[in-house]
Design a protein around this motif. Structure first.
Motif, PDB file in Angstrom:
ATOM      1  N   CYS A  17      32.103  40.359  30.752  1.00  0.00           N
ATOM      2  CA  CYS A  17      32.156  41.368  30.722  1.00  0.00           C
ATOM      3  C   CYS A  17      31.302  42.639  30.559  1.00  0.00           C
ATOM      4  O   CYS A  17      31.594  44.254  31.081  1.00  0.00           O
ATOM      5  CB  CYS A  17      33.853  41.195  29.700  1.00  0.00           C
ATOM      6  SG  CYS A  17      34.975  40.803  29.832  1.00  0.00           S
ATOM      7  N   ASP A  38      33.143  47.678  43.300  1.00  0.00           N
ATOM      8  CA  ASP A  38      32.690  45.699  43.281  1.00  0.00           C
ATOM      9  C   ASP A  38      33.396  45.093  41.401  1.00  0.00           C
ATOM     10  O   ASP A  38      33.670  44.673  41.840  1.00  0.00           O
ATOM     11  CB  ASP A  38      31.556  45.945  44.048  1.00  0.00           C
ATOM     12  CG  ASP A  38      31.769  46.329  45.858  1.00  0.00           C
ATOM     13  OD1 ASP A  38      32.411  46.040  46.228  1.00  0.00           O
ATOM     14  OD2 ASP A  38      30.458  45.976  46.355  1.00  0.00           O
ATOM     15  N   VAL A  41      36.492  44.993  40.560  1.00  0.00           N
ATOM     16  CA  VAL A  41      36.651  44.263  41.205  1.00  0.00           C
ATOM     17  C   VAL A  41      36.658  42.997  40.428  1.00  0.00           C
ATOM     18  O   VAL A  41      37.692  41.779  39.556  1.00  0.00           O
ATOM     19  CB  VAL A  41      36.934  44.101  43.076  1.00  0.00           C
ATOM     20  CG1 VAL A  41      37.323  42.490  43.217  1.00  0.00           C
ATOM     21  CG2 VAL A  41      37.845  45.411  42.928  1.00  0.00           C
ATOM     22  N   LEU A  42      35.132  42.467  40.522  1.00  0.00           N
ATOM     23  CA  LEU A  42      34.348  41.518  39.622  1.00  0.00           C
ATOM     24  C   LEU A  42      34.997  40.826  38.324  1.00  0.00           C
ATOM     25  O   LEU A  42      35.201  40.519  37.890  1.00  0.00           O
ATOM     26  CB  LEU A  42      32.907  41.541  39.752  1.00  0.00           C
ATOM     27  CG  LEU A  42      32.817  40.871  41.856  1.00  0.00           C
ATOM     28  CD1 LEU A  42      31.289  41.351  41.419  1.00  0.00           C
ATOM     29  CD2 LEU A  42      33.339  39.959  42.023  1.00  0.00           C
ATOM     30  N   ARG A  44      37.730  42.532  37.054  1.00  0.00           N
ATOM     31  CA  ARG A  44      38.967  41.948  36.900  1.00  0.00           C
ATOM     32  C   ARG A  44      39.351  40.240  37.394  1.00  0.00           C
ATOM     33  O   ARG A  44      40.003  39.376  36.498  1.00  0.00           O
ATOM     34  CB  ARG A  44      39.926  42.917  37.847  1.00  0.00           C
ATOM     35  CG  ARG A  44      39.890  44.036  37.330  1.00  0.00           C
ATOM     36  CD  ARG A  44      41.698  44.730  38.426  1.00  0.00           C
ATOM     37  NE  ARG A  44      42.089  45.918  38.106  1.00  0.00           N
ATOM     38  CZ  ARG A  44      43.030  46.075  37.615  1.00  0.00           C
ATOM     39  NH1 ARG A  44      43.865  45.301  36.854  1.00  0.00           N
ATOM     40  NH2 ARG A  44      43.678  47.516  36.607  1.00  0.00           N
ATOM     41  N   ARG A  45      38.675  39.682  38.541  1.00  0.00           N
ATOM     42  CA  ARG A  45      38.229  38.351  38.483  1.00  0.00           C
ATOM     43  C   ARG A  45      38.260  37.413  37.346  1.00  0.00           C
ATOM     44  O   ARG A  45      38.518  36.644  36.582  1.00  0.00           O
ATOM     45  CB  ARG A  45      37.366  38.109  39.663  1.00  0.00           C
ATOM     46  CG  ARG A  45      38.509  38.579  41.087  1.00  0.00           C
ATOM     47  CD  ARG A  45      37.197  38.281  42.543  1.00  0.00           C
ATOM     48  NE  ARG A  45      37.871  39.333  42.969  1.00  0.00           N
ATOM     49  CZ  ARG A  45      37.345  39.105  44.214  1.00  0.00           C
ATOM     50  NH1 ARG A  45      36.479  37.899  45.025  1.00  0.00           N
ATOM     51  NH2 ARG A  45      38.559  39.097  45.915  1.00  0.00           N
ATOM     52  N   HIS A  46      37.139  38.217  36.661  1.00  0.00           N
ATOM     53  CA  HIS A  46      36.134  37.474  35.460  1.00  0.00           C
ATOM     54  C   HIS A  46      36.887  37.489  34.599  1.00  0.00           C
ATOM     55  O   HIS A  46      36.852  35.907  33.891  1.00  0.00           O
ATOM     56  CB  HIS A  46      34.860  38.291  35.109  1.00  0.00           C
ATOM     57  CG  HIS A  46      33.906  38.034  33.766  1.00  0.00           C
ATOM     58  ND1 HIS A  46      33.506  36.612  33.610  1.00  0.00           N
ATOM     59  CD2 HIS A  46      34.739  38.039  33.081  1.00  0.00           C
ATOM     60  CE1 HIS A  46      33.314  35.976  32.565  1.00  0.00           C
ATOM     61  NE2 HIS A  46      33.399  37.088  31.880  1.00  0.00           N
ATOM     62  N   ARG A  47      38.335  38.021  34.417  1.00  0.00           N
ATOM     63  CA  ARG A  47      38.963  38.662  33.006  1.00  0.00           C
ATOM     64  C   ARG A  47      40.100  36.863  32.932  1.00  0.00           C
ATOM     65  O   ARG A  47      40.912  37.111  31.933  1.00  0.00           O
ATOM     66  CB  ARG A  47      39.511  39.800  32.465  1.00  0.00           C
ATOM     67  CG  ARG A  47      38.185  41.032  32.504  1.00  0.00           C
ATOM     68  CD  ARG A  47      37.586  41.087  31.471  1.00  0.00           C
ATOM     69  NE  ARG A  47      39.151  41.166  29.781  1.00  0.00           N
ATOM     70  CZ  ARG A  47      39.903  42.457  29.655  1.00  0.00           C
ATOM     71  NH1 ARG A  47      38.886  43.215  30.092  1.00  0.00           N
ATOM     72  NH2 ARG A  47      40.381  42.281  28.318  1.00  0.00           N
ATOM     73  N   ASN A  48      40.274  37.268  33.893  1.00  0.00           N
ATOM     74  CA  ASN A  48      41.148  35.393  34.427  1.00  0.00           C
ATOM     75  C   ASN A  48      40.685  34.775  34.560  1.00  0.00           C
ATOM     76  O   ASN A  48      41.387  33.336  34.591  1.00  0.00           O
ATOM     77  CB  ASN A  48      41.805  36.445  35.948  1.00  0.00           C
ATOM     78  CG  ASN A  48      42.855  37.668  35.742  1.00  0.00           C
ATOM     79  OD1 ASN A  48      43.538  37.718  35.265  1.00  0.00           O
ATOM     80  ND2 ASN A  48      42.760  37.946  36.946  1.00  0.00           N
ATOM     81  N   THR A  49      39.100  34.132  34.515  1.00  0.00           N
ATOM     82  CA  THR A  49      38.831  32.916  34.164  1.00  0.00           C
ATOM     83  C   THR A  49      38.266  32.272  32.381  1.00  0.00           C
ATOM     84  O   THR A  49      38.906  33.008  31.440  1.00  0.00           O
ATOM     85  CB  THR A  49      37.478  32.912  35.117  1.00  0.00           C
ATOM     86  OG1 THR A  49      36.644  33.622  33.578  1.00  0.00           O
ATOM     87  CG2 THR A  49      37.242  33.739  36.383  1.00  0.00           C
ATOM     88  N   CYS A  52      35.738  33.993  30.177  1.00  0.00           N
ATOM     89  CA  CYS A  52      36.318  34.648  29.367  1.00  0.00           C
ATOM     90  C   CYS A  52      36.874  34.844  27.839  1.00  0.00           C
ATOM     91  O   CYS A  52      37.983  34.598  27.493  1.00  0.00           O
ATOM     92  CB  CYS A  52      36.805  35.947  30.878  1.00  0.00           C
ATOM     93  SG  CYS A  52      36.748  37.909  29.655  1.00  0.00           S
ATOM     94  N   ARG A  55      39.848  37.480  28.196  1.00  0.00           N
ATOM     95  CA  ARG A  55      40.864  36.747  28.757  1.00  0.00           C
ATOM     96  C   ARG A  55      41.819  38.281  28.462  1.00  0.00           C
ATOM     97  O   ARG A  55      42.549  38.192  27.012  1.00  0.00           O
ATOM     98  CB  ARG A  55      41.801  35.799  28.829  1.00  0.00           C
ATOM     99  CG  ARG A  55      39.912  34.887  29.049  1.00  0.00           C
ATOM    100  CD  ARG A  55      40.715  33.543  28.658  1.00  0.00           C
ATOM    101  NE  ARG A  55      41.981  33.693  30.077  1.00  0.00           N
ATOM    102  CZ  ARG A  55      42.282  31.827  30.356  1.00  0.00           C
ATOM    103  NH1 ARG A  55      42.201  31.178  29.813  1.00  0.00           N
ATOM    104  NH2 ARG A  55      43.296  31.984  31.812  1.00  0.00           N
TER     105      ARG A  55
END
Length: 58
Positions: A17, A38, A41-42, A44-49, A52, A55
């Motif tokens: 992050c 970009d 967006v990345l 937000r995607r990372h925070r859902n993995t 992270c 999270r």
């Protein structure tokens, strides 16, 4: 950077992050708004993995 993108108090910041926030800040400084988008967006995607530690919604 808004308060909702920061880690909760007392929680260890996530390295991924931090890197994405830095990349976004640099892109904004260079007026590269497409790259800044970009990065958001990345983030937000990372925070859902699972990798992270911050999270949740970005």
């Amino acid at each position: 950077m808004s308060a909702e993108t920061l880690p909760p108090t007392g929680q260890e910041p996530c390295r991924g992050c931090q890197q994405l926030r830095l990349a976004e800040a640099l892109a904004n400084d260079q007026r590269d708004y497409s790259r800044a988008t970009d990065c958001r967006v990345l983030l937000r995607r990372h925070r859902n993995t699972a990798e992270c530690s911050e999270r949740g919604p970005a």
